[in-house]
Scaffold this motif. Structure first.
Motif, short mmCIF file in Angstrom:
data_model
loop_
_atom_site.label_atom_id
_atom_site.label_comp_id
_atom_site.label_asym_id
_atom_site.label_seq_id
_atom_site.Cartn_x
_atom_site.Cartn_y
_atom_site.Cartn_z
N SER A 132 0.87 -1.17 0.00
CA SER A 132 0.00 0.00 0.00
C SER A 132 0.92 1.23 0.00
N PRO A 133 0.41 2.39 -0.35
CA PRO A 133 1.28 3.58 -0.38
C PRO A 133 1.92 3.83 0.99
N MET A 134 3.21 4.15 0.98
CA MET A 134 3.94 4.31 2.24
C MET A 134 3.80 5.72 2.82
N THR A 135 3.53 6.68 1.96
CA THR A 135 3.46 8.06 2.43
C THR A 135 2.35 8.20 3.48
N GLY A 136 2.71 8.70 4.63
CA GLY A 136 1.73 8.87 5.70
C GLY A 136 1.40 7.58 6.42
N GLY A 137 2.05 6.49 6.09
CA GLY A 137 1.80 5.21 6.73
C GLY A 137 1.31 4.19 5.74
N GLY A 138 1.96 3.04 5.71
CA GLY A 138 1.58 1.99 4.78
C GLY A 138 2.33 0.71 5.09
N ALA A 139 2.10 -0.29 4.25
CA ALA A 139 2.72 -1.60 4.49
C ALA A 139 3.00 -2.30 3.18
N ALA A 140 3.87 -3.28 3.24
CA ALA A 140 4.11 -4.16 2.09
C ALA A 140 4.35 -5.56 2.61
N LEU A 141 3.89 -6.52 1.88
CA LEU A 141 4.05 -7.93 2.25
C LEU A 141 4.65 -8.67 1.06
N VAL A 142 5.69 -9.45 1.32
CA VAL A 142 6.26 -10.30 0.28
C VAL A 142 6.24 -11.74 0.79
N ALA A 143 5.46 -12.59 0.16
CA ALA A 143 5.47 -14.02 0.51
C ALA A 143 6.48 -14.69 -0.39
N VAL A 144 7.26 -15.59 0.19
CA VAL A 144 8.26 -16.30 -0.62
C VAL A 144 8.08 -17.80 -0.47
N ARG A 145 8.45 -18.49 -1.52
CA ARG A 145 8.56 -19.94 -1.43
C ARG A 145 10.04 -20.26 -1.53
N TYR A 146 10.52 -21.04 -0.60
CA TYR A 146 11.94 -21.39 -0.60
C TYR A 146 12.20 -22.57 -1.53
N ALA A 147 13.48 -22.72 -1.88
CA ALA A 147 13.86 -23.88 -2.70
C ALA A 147 13.67 -25.17 -1.91
N HIS A 148 13.83 -25.09 -0.59
CA HIS A 148 13.62 -26.27 0.24
C HIS A 148 12.16 -26.70 0.14
N PRO A 149 11.90 -27.98 -0.11
CA PRO A 149 10.51 -28.42 -0.31
C PRO A 149 9.60 -28.04 0.86
N GLY A 150 8.44 -27.45 0.52
CA GLY A 150 7.41 -27.17 1.52
C GLY A 150 7.71 -26.04 2.47
N ARG A 151 8.72 -25.24 2.22
CA ARG A 151 9.07 -24.16 3.16
C ARG A 151 8.62 -22.81 2.57
N THR A 152 8.00 -22.00 3.40
CA THR A 152 7.54 -20.69 2.94
C THR A 152 7.99 -19.61 3.92
N GLY A 153 7.93 -18.37 3.45
CA GLY A 153 8.32 -17.26 4.32
C GLY A 153 7.58 -16.00 3.94
N VAL A 154 7.68 -15.00 4.79
CA VAL A 154 7.04 -13.73 4.49
C VAL A 154 7.87 -12.59 5.07
#
Lengths: 428, 367
Positions: A282-304
């Protein structure tokens, strides 16, 4: 010792369990009845009797349930089945303590060897802290000229291009590239190759990678303290006040360029190579957020990676009001890492919940947790690496995947699909 | 009328109803008067345990009885539609256990039936009545954390810490994941997704990853969404933590929520289970940590409050918090997340259709 035994038993149990799962239903029922009788003979109140009777009843009366058990055992990933069994044995049968060797070994190692000259190019929060840190490493001398320096910290993007850095590496000098001075991921890959060929050390400088509480967390992970890692979450907040220095607001066009938000290397340090990403912001100016979900190369592992600009938030800090927290969940438990350059709360910097235990590694542990400690460890660690007595804090493959994730994160927030990128490790 | 208790019949008296029944003990607005289940053995056991004399294996006998005001539908979710529609057509008030159903068409049929009925319809999801979440919602709405910017739900499931639910009740759920209805995202996840909407409003679009543990468990997962009317973003982080002892009287589930606003942060730690002694609700703001220790942390409290809200709403002539339309929003949200993870593309919940669910998620033989 207990860990090794648990590992051996778990590995031996998997083929046995798979063999049992293939048995015809009547034979399975007989085996379970026999096991129950055996356990009852040992102890009429044995805690395994209840679960065993439940499984027997499923075998007798519930074909769908039996099919589910069979398929889980036969079709589950072997490595994961072993990890879960190992954890069960370790934390429930053997009640093993949670331990991981960790000591500021590098600081001692860095004290040995010939004198080194360090040049620091650029003037940032990090270079100021590094200047003081290198000055405290025995045998290190800070020089203004880069030509004769053995170690060059490059934080100024205007100071040197990719070719100049490659030339520096080719003459054998070690280069520590700060994120602002980084070329593209492909350029970084070329520099890694040049460094490898010329035998020079190259690092991408993320102070958090040398933060002692992170080193403690990584030591615990390396010791399998929480079993097989399933998820990694890194959360960073840029506050509005509370720091000795004011915050720098994140840039709307590229929030991940903000030093408090560029934690892809931390994601890789905790979960390994990153293989794919998808994101929102979302726009950062005045307050905001960003989310990045990742899938790892290791089977079944995820991150954010979750980054938040909270301009009205007070985050007490002796530096800037930038909060950092990471949570790593594994088959046996959860690890938390907190702080970085701020101290949003007084909750300990490292916590571990594993099996039936809850460990809080705070003031009583003696673990250094000031932001300056990260820079001290980064300086002494890089000196030790240049002297050939310490490895890199993050391998090239994981680091490169982090740089690729960083490079596409902004684009991922605008795209509807998942962005995958090449990884050298195993794929799910 | 305010003093008259509504007479409730339960259709389906499986494990979950052990949490429903205590809500009727000492309830000023309703009393449990009849039980129905296809299993005569279970029916006899519940009748004896609960002191409810009237039992039947045929739910239609209850629907035609003018002595029944409210029916609770607690059957497996794929069986909800015909019972709910018949009960509403008979003019009963209907409380249906979550998830509402397995298809958009079923959900819409139930909503249509409710629109044409004199009876009211709600789909019970107890988390929105959990005392810590109720207080958190009040704090968010009061602006205590400033403008909400991010909300995060964490779920970790364990094998240890509770034996309330028998293994057989868990196993069939696992195989449901093959039809796109896994335990973590579709079934248990319903609670978190319901709460996500309850806190910050309807969902615009979702993305994410769902992994597989032991092939059939839809964990770990990282699911992201953006809201329709708020700039806030949301995430649902599901871990696979089988050996983490999770203290619970019910299910060994570690559930935590974090809401970050422009001014402060809310941390919620307890619900079904708990993994540390951290307080149930903490507000960190202005460099201070405010702890809320005056909250009932027992999960039962959410069932009691949630179940009692329905007869109270009927008597007061108001809609209850969890309407059929809200339940359809949650259903579409859940399927959107599962579809996004399956296809690797962003999905808008309002574009989720049964055709797409069948095409993308159901095995060929099941469509």
């Amino acid at each position: 010792m207990k860990a090794r035994l648990a590992d051996l038993v778990a590995r031996a149990l998997v083929p046995v369990a798979r063999l049992v799962a293939r048995l015809p239903r009547p034979v399975l029922r007989m085996k379970l009845q026999f096991a129950e009788a055996l356990l009852r003979g040992i102890d009429r109140e044995h805690p395994a009797l209840g679960p065993l009777a439940e499984v027997r009843e499923i075998v007798e009366r519930d074909p769908v349930g039996l099919a589910a058990i069979r398929r889980i055992l036969l079709e589950g990933r072997r490595g994961q089945v072993v990890a879960v069994l190992r954890g069960m044995l370790l934390h429930r049968a053997f009640a093993a303590p949670v331990v991981a060797d960790f000591s500021p070994r590098l600081a001692k190692l860095a004290r040995t060897g010939e004198p080194l000259t360090v040049a620091i190019v650029g003037d940032t929060d990090d270079t100021r802290l590094l200047r003081a840190a290198y000055a405290g490493v025995p045998g290190c001398r800070i020089a203004e000229a880069t030509a004769a320096a053995r170690i060059i910290e490059v934080a100024d993007p205007e100071a040197a291009g990719e070719e100049e850095i490659a030339e520096t590496l080719r003459r054998g000098a070690a280069v520590s590239l700060h994120p602002a001075a980084l070329p593209s991921p492909d350029g970084a890959a070329r520099l890694m190759e040049t460094a490898r060929r010329s035998g020079a050390a190259l690092r991408v400088f993320y102070p958090v990678l040398d933060y002692p509480p992170l080193a403690k967390v990584r030591a615990l992970l390396a010791a399998d303290a929480i079993g097989e890692v399933a998820t990694v979450r890194v959360r960073a907040i840029v506050g509005g006040s509370g720091g000795a220095l004011p915050p720098v607001p994140p840039d709307d066009a590229d929030p991940f360029a903000h030093p408090a938000f560029d934690h892809f290397a931390l994601l890789a340090a905790l979960g390994g190579e990153i293989a794919a990403a998808t994101a929102y912001r979302s726009p950062m100016t005045g307050g905001g957020a960003a989310l990045v979900a990742v899938r790892y190369a290791h089977p079944g592992r995820t991150g954010v990676l979750e980054v938040v600009h909270a301009p009205e938030m007070v985050i007490p800090s002796r530096h800037r009001p930038y909060d950092l927290e990471a949570e790593i969940a594994g088959t046996d438990g959860i690890l938390w890492l907190r702080r970085g350059m701020a101290k949003r709360t007084q909750v300990p910097a490292v916590e571990v919940r594993v099996g039936t235990r809850w460990l809080r590694i705070g003031v009583g542990s003696g673990l250094p947790e000031d932001w300056e400690d990260a820079h001290r460890a980064a300086a002494s660690g890089f000196v030790a690496r240049v002297r050939g007595i310490a490895p890199a804090t993050l391998g090239d493959a994981a680091l490169l995947s982090a740089l690729r994730a960083r490079a596409i994160a902004g684009e991922a927030t605008d795209r509807a699909d998942v962005i995958e990128f090449p990884a050298s490790g195993p794929r799910p | 009328v305010a003093d008259v208790k509504l007479r409730v019949a339960m259709i389906g008296v499986g494990d979950i109803t052990m949490l429903h029944r205590p809500a009727y003990v000492g309830c000023a607005d309703a009393e449990l008067v009849a039980l129905c289940d296809v299993s005569p053995d279970l029916l006899a056991r519940r009748s004896a345990e609960w002191g409810v004399a009237r039992t039947t294996t045929d739910h239609r006998a209850l629907l035609s009885d003018p002595g029944i005001d409210v029916v609770e539908v607690n059957t497996p979710h794929h069986l909800h539609r015909p019972i709910v529609v018949d009960a509403l057509a008979a003019g009963k008030h209907v409380a249906c256990q979550k998830p509402m159903t397995t298809s958009v068409a079923d959900a819409e049929a139930m909503i249509d039936a409710a629109d044409q009925s004199a009876g009211r319809f709600r789909v019970l999801e107890n988390f929105v009545f959990y005392p810590a979440y109720v207080r958190a919602k009040e704090l968010i709405d009061a602006g205590e954390i400033g403008t909400p910017l991010s909300v995060r739900f964490k779920l970790g499931t364990s094998l240890f810490g509770s034996r309330w639910v028998p293994l057989r009740s868990e196993l069939w759920h696992l195989l449901e994941s093959e039809k796109g209805m896994g335990q973590a995202v579709f079934d248990d996840g319903y609670h978190k997704l319901s709460l996500a909407i309850h806190f910050l409003g309807p969902i615009a679009a979702v993305k994410g990853f769902i992994g597989r543990s032991f092939r059939y468990i839809d964990e770990p997962a990282q699911l992201l969404w953006r809201y329709r009317a708020s700039a806030a973003l949301g995430s649902f982080d599901i871990a696979f933590t089988p050996n983490l002892h999770t203290r619970s009287k019910y299910f060994p589930a570690d559930e935590r929520v974090e809401v970050i606003g422009s001014r402060g942060v809310l941390d919620l730690t307890c619900c079904t289970g708990r993994i540390t002694d951290a307080p149930p609700l903490t507000l960190v703001r202005d460099g201070r940590r405010i702890v809320f220790d005056d909250l009932d942390t027992d999960w039962q409290a959410s069932f009691t409050a949630g179940i009692r809200d329905f007869p109270r709403a009927i008597k007061e002539g108001r809609d209850c918090l969890l309407t059929g339309r809200r339940a359809l929003d949650v259903l579409r949200f859940a399927y959107a997340l599962i579809l996004a993870a399956k296809t690797g593309a962003e999905v808008r919940p309002d574009e989720v259709t049964d055709e797409r669910i069948a095409r993308e998620l159901r095995p060929k033989g099941d469509r």
